[in-house]
Design a protein around this motif. Structure first.
Motif, short mmCIF file in Angstrom:
data_model
loop_
_atom_site.label_atom_id
_atom_site.label_comp_id
_atom_site.label_asym_id
_atom_site.label_seq_id
_atom_site.Cartn_x
_atom_site.Cartn_y
_atom_site.Cartn_z
N ASP A 251 0.87 -1.18 0.00
CA ASP A 251 0.00 0.00 0.00
C ASP A 251 0.91 1.23 0.00
O ASP A 251 1.58 1.52 0.99
CB ASP A 251 -0.91 -0.01 1.22
CG ASP A 251 -1.95 1.10 1.18
OD1 ASP A 251 -1.79 2.02 0.32
OD2 ASP A 251 -2.90 1.06 1.97
N VAL A 252 0.93 1.94 -1.12
CA VAL A 252 1.85 3.07 -1.26
C VAL A 252 1.55 4.15 -0.24
O VAL A 252 2.46 4.81 0.28
CB VAL A 252 1.79 3.64 -2.70
CG1 VAL A 252 2.74 4.81 -2.86
CG2 VAL A 252 2.11 2.55 -3.71
N GLY A 253 0.27 4.33 0.07
CA GLY A 253 -0.09 5.36 1.04
C GLY A 253 0.46 5.10 2.43
O GLY A 253 0.68 6.04 3.20
N LYS A 254 0.69 3.84 2.78
CA LYS A 254 1.19 3.50 4.12
C LYS A 254 2.69 3.22 4.12
O LYS A 254 3.28 3.08 5.20
CB LYS A 254 0.44 2.28 4.65
CG LYS A 254 -1.05 2.51 4.82
CD LYS A 254 -1.73 1.25 5.32
CE LYS A 254 -3.24 1.48 5.50
NZ LYS A 254 -3.92 0.26 5.98
N LYS A 255 3.29 3.10 2.94
CA LYS A 255 4.72 2.80 2.86
C LYS A 255 5.53 4.06 3.07
O LYS A 255 5.19 5.14 2.57
CB LYS A 255 5.03 2.19 1.49
CG LYS A 255 6.49 1.83 1.28
CD LYS A 255 6.72 1.22 -0.09
CE LYS A 255 8.18 0.98 -0.35
NZ LYS A 255 8.77 -0.01 0.57
N LYS A 256 6.61 3.93 3.84
CA LYS A 256 7.51 5.05 4.06
C LYS A 256 8.47 5.15 2.87
O LYS A 256 9.32 4.30 2.67
CB LYS A 256 8.29 4.87 5.36
CG LYS A 256 9.18 6.06 5.69
CD LYS A 256 9.90 5.85 7.01
CE LYS A 256 10.81 7.04 7.33
NZ LYS A 256 11.54 6.82 8.61
N LEU A 257 8.29 6.19 2.08
CA LEU A 257 9.09 6.39 0.88
C LEU A 257 10.18 7.42 1.15
O LEU A 257 9.90 8.52 1.62
CB LEU A 257 8.21 6.86 -0.28
CG LEU A 257 7.07 5.91 -0.68
CD1 LEU A 257 6.15 6.55 -1.70
CD2 LEU A 257 7.65 4.63 -1.26
#
Length: 959
Positions: free
Chosen positions: A77-83
């Motif tokens: 889930d890109v929204g929850k991943k720390k980028l």
């Protein structure tokens, strides 16, 4: 007088036939310069994963999508991943898929695992639903808006302010360049990389929005960014500057685009979709062709540019090189433009070859001096001890150039200059060494065997460093086999000037009868090569070799084009030739005599060669087809208009039998005179730089295109004729009979109006292209039905004639039957639908306008809503054409009106002007043919209406 006219007619017929055959010969040889695909595949070690990135504006773009690339079987889930990586967006091109990012992103993931610093890239990709944006202009602004939305969405995923790198393939790079018009978005762009993109100008301009989109980009960037424009003495081949795009940067650093780095990359000969000249942008900072990029050295076709491993590696290495990581382990692209430009030059133009810091190695090295002018040395088992080859400068006072050719050069190897002093043992040594390794540049080689060359100016070195006595080559001890070649010469011995041979010169001309053994370097300078289609071929024929013949490497430089240096490997010199042509025509007024095309040839020193050249017919014709095929629709339209003009001008006094022949008037050459008139008009009246193609190019080229269009018109009319015969007398006759006898004939009086109303409503409810297709089908059926009686009589007449000739041959009888049967054909009137030549000309114009607007139909089939929102460039032309045809069928045109001769003359003049407009205005901008063809239909309708009004007026006047 008649004999002279007949000879002129024969000349034009032969010239047209030769031109058309030459064009077909070019089509046959279209792949002449396309080498085999040498790209290595890029493989993924885990399943690719595309994670959707949502934004609040997704509702506005239901067909588009933004994805984050990752590999593995666990969805994220890109929204929850720390980028915390440096973000890169891949923008696909015309008909491209968002999945084309796999090669670039997968290599970046693997490289990130190998980098100890923690630097990594976050790859994103955009789904444009594989829209054909190069052919349908309404997509372009919509895709640009979505790209802006994607940049804003990605920036929200990161805690700190980020700069983004954009990689655009094909039209994706044009979309990327378009967002630079917006200062609020462009300030977040760090680097823009263009891959095989028509970033300079569109390949085909099928609608006005495509042209306006490019003009908008050019206008905006011209105000905010400097552009490259060479003067008459500019010569990148002799320039000592490292920067390849030399523009005026006075206002550059005041611009909001000052930190945006633009790198454009062209695919080369293998890319038949986007020519090399289209990939060069005057706003680029760096431009390179894939066959000149270090460690790539190959040409990429249009699609392989996104997966070719050699190119993918170079792009990712550059992006990693300009990335840094801070103490919080957040990766970012560096902002210093000068550093990024230096790094880009290193990866895409010329790698920096620097001497090692520690060069005090004379105590551990084996010193050797060789006073020969030409010699070679090889270390098949590797260099066991450090080796220094000394070349005396004072021994060769009469020579000016030193060519050093080293195979398998290591980073620790270098060349230097110094003053040699003899020690107690009479051995050579020098303490102070000045590195000359910056003169090295790498040549492409086979099997990854690096070949590095340096050309040193001995005379200049003597003047600059008068104390120097030697040039040294230092080779570090290594187990790898190495070799080097030394070639000391005078430029006059190795520089050969020659001119492009005339096209009529077919035989080979000797350039160098025989090279000397040990010769490494030649420089060939070509004058007179100024047009993109002119091609010559060079042949390097080995006469004798000491061992197996090695490849010949050619470095071609076009002096007015930065970044178009072309490297070519001739693997088998005894069988291969090198085709010489240029990607972009020389600027007007450019001094070609002072700045010729430069070919630096690197030979195998173990061979002696015979060098020859000649004009290449097959190469020239293939280039004409490749570069100017898009001119054919405009010239074909002009040919049809001239035929129609000739037909209408003679309509009032033409015999009744000629008009019933569908091919009547198509065997003509009068339209060729149009070319000269258009060229004179362009030179004297039109000053717009967009029409330089017509004023500057050779008249032979335009004549070839136009002659091919004449032949295409003849082939087309015969194809239509066969189709009509098939419909009128073939298997579909029953269907036609049922359709016309049972349905259409009862309403024959009102059919045209009903037809017009029905098709116009169809165009308004769907799209103009669909209405044009339906109109083509019905028009063909109408002509076929009207033609059925003539076909039956023609077939009967042909059969009776053949039978009579056979009987006269065997029984010596007369031809009375033939004369009797001919009355059936001659009795047919050529008015109305029976004037087949007139209606077939209109039908071909209808086919042309239908083909030009085909992309509107494709867009409508794919997405009804986008066309209904005002993105239908075919609507207005289709309404005019359909309404005009309805009126013509209602009036049963054409009708002969002898008293309306001045009207026929006026229409003939207008059609001649329209035909001229096709050539002057529409060769590049094909969409303008819509207006000319629509205007033609309107002119013919007005002529028919005014003719009948004139007849009525005369009747009333005489009562």
């Amino acid at each position: 007088m008649k004999l002279g006219e007949e000879m002129l007619n024969h000349f034009f017929v032969v010239a047209i036939a030769i031109s058309a055959v030459g064009f077909l010969y070019g089509v046959y040889n279209i792949n002449l310069e396309v080498e085999s695909n040498a790209c290595q595949m890029t493989y993924m070690f885990a399943p690719p994963q595309f994670s959707r990135v949502h934004s609040t504006d997704d509702v506005k773009f239901p067909d588009y999508g933004l994805y984050y690339y990752n590999e593995g079987r666990i969805p994220i889930d890109v929204g929850k991943k720390k980028l915390n990586g440096a973000p890169v967006i891949f923008i696909p091109g015309n008909g491209g898929s968002y999945k084309q990012v796999r090669s670039l992103a997968s290599v970046a993931l693997r490289k990130a695992r190998e980098v100890e610093s923690g630097v990594h890239l976050d790859y994103y990709t955009i789904d444009f639903s594989e829209e054909l944006s190069a052919l349908y202009g309404h997509y372009l602004e919509r895709q640009t808006l979505y790209l802006k939305n994607c940049i804003e969405t990605i920036l929200k995923l990161y805690a700190n302010d980020k700069k983004i790198a954009l990689i655009g393939h094909s039209m994706g790079a044009v979309i990327s360049q378009a967002i630079l018009r917006d200062p609020e978005i462009s300030k977040h762009v760090n680097t823009l990389i263009s891959l095989s993109s028509p970033i300079n100008k569109p390949i085909l301009i099928l609608d006005e929005k495509i042209e306006m989109f490019y003009k908008s980009i050019n206008k905006s960037l011209s105000r905010t960014r400097s552009s490259f424009k060479p003067d008459e003495n500019f010569n990148v081949c002799s320039s000592s500057r490292t920067r390849f795009l030399l523009g005026n940067y006075t206002n550059y650093y005041k611009s909001y685009l000052k930190n945006v780095m633009i790198i454009s990359i062209g695919g080369g000969n293998r890319d038949l979709l986007v020519q090399p000249g289209y990939t060069f942008s005057k706003f680029s900072d760096i431009h390179s062709m894939t066959m000149s990029i270090p460690k790539v050295w190959i040409s990429c076709d249009h699609l392989s540019a996104v997966w070719c491993l050699q190119l993918v590696l170079v792009i990712n290495r550059y992006l990693f090189e300009i990335s840094k990581i801070d103490k919080n382990k957040i990766v970012y692209f560096i902002n210093d433009r000068a550093i990024r430009e230096k790094i880009a030059h290193n990866y895409f133009v010329k790698p920096n070859i620097l001497a090692p810091k520690e060069i005090n190695v004379e105590q551990q090295a084996m010193w050797r001096e060789d006073k020969r002018r030409v010699f070679s040395k090889g270390f098949k088992e590797g260099v066991k001890n450090n080796f220094i080859q000394m070349i005396p400068l004072r021994k060769h006072l009469t020579h000016q150039k030193l060519c050093i050719d080293i195979n398998r050069l290591d980073l620790s190897d270098f060349i230097f200059g110094c003053s040699v002093k003899h020690n107690v043992d009479e051995n050579l040594h020098c303490k102070t060494k000045v590195s000359l390794s910056h003169n090295f540049y790498t040549l492409p080689w086979i099997n990854n065997e690096i070949r590095t060359v340096a050309i040193l100016d001995i005379k200049n070195l003597r003047n600059t460093f008068p104390n120097w006595t030697h040039i040294g080559i230092f080779l570090r001890a290594s187990r790898k086999p190495k070799s080097f070649n030394i070639d000391i010469h005078n430029p006059t011995e190795r520089q050969v000037y020659f001119k492009l041979p005339h096209w009529s010169t077919l035989q080979k001309t000797t350039l160098v009868k025989e090279t000397s053994q040990g010769t490494v370097y030649y420089k060939l300078l070509i004058q007179g090569l100024e047009e993109t289609y002119s091609t010559m071929e060079l042949k390097f024929e080995p006469l004798s070799c000491l061992g197996d013949s090695n490849p010949v490497v050619i470095k071609m430089c076009t002096p007015w084009l930065p970044g178009f240096t072309k490297y070519h490997i001739i693997r088998d010199p005894s069988a291969e030739v090198f085709y010489v042509n240029i990607p972009v025509a020389s600027p007007r007024g450019y001094n070609l005599t002072k700045n010729p095309i430069s070919l630096e040839v690197y030979l195998d020193p173990a061979c002696r060669y015979h060098i020859s050249y000649k004009f290449s017919i097959e190469g020239t014709m293939s280039r004409i087809v490749h570069h100017f095929y898009q001119w054919l629709p405009s010239h074909l339209t002009a040919v049809i208009l001239i035929i129609l003009k000739n037909k209408i001008s003679k309509l009032h006094h033409e015999s009744s039998t000629k008009g019933i022949r569908p091919f009547h008037g198509y065997f003509q050459f009068s339209s060729i005179y149009l070319i000269t008139g258009c060229r004179i008009f362009s030179k004297l009246v039109i000053k717009n730089e967009n029409h330089d193609d017509l004023r500057g190019l050779s008249i032979y080229l335009v004549a070839i295109i136009h002659s091919t269009a004449i032949v295409i018109s003849i082939v087309t009319v015969f194809a239509v004729w066969i189709l009509i015969i098939f419909n009128a007398y073939g298997f579909s006759k029953v269907i036609n009979w049922c359709l016309f006898r049972s349905v259409l004939l009862p309403v024959a009086g009102t059919f045209p109006l009903l037809f017009g109303a029905f098709i116009i409503s169809l165009a308004l409810k769907t799209c103009g292209e669909l209405a044009l297709v339906v109109t083509c089908i019905l028009y063909l059926l109408l002509i076929s039905n009207a033609y059925s009686d003539y076909v039956e009589n023609w077939i009967l007449n042909t059969a009776v004639t053949l039978h009579t000739k056979l009987r006269s041959f065997y029984y010596n009888q007369s031809f009375k039957e033939t004369a009797e049967t001919s009355k059936n054909v001659n009795s047919i009137s050529c008015n109305g639908m029976n004037n087949f030549s007139f209606h077939i000309s209109l039908f071909i114009l209808l086919l042309i306008i239908t083909a030009l607007n085909s992309m509107s139909g494709v867009a409508w089939i794919k997405d009804h809503s986008i066309v209904m929102r005002g993105g239908d460039p075919s609507l207005f032309p289709s309404l005019i054409v359909i309404l005009s045809l309805s009126v013509l069928w209602l009036l049963k045109a054409p009708q002969k009106i002898p008293s309306f001769q001045f009207g026929y003359k006026a229409v003939s003049i207008l059609l001649y002007i329209s035909a001229s407009g096709c050539i002057i205005l529409c060769q590049e901008a094909l969409y303008k043919l819509n207006y000319i063809i629509s205007a033609t239909f309107v002119i013919i309708v007005l002529q028919e209406i005014l003719g009948r009004g004139w007849t009525t007026y005369n009747k009333i006047k005489n009562m």
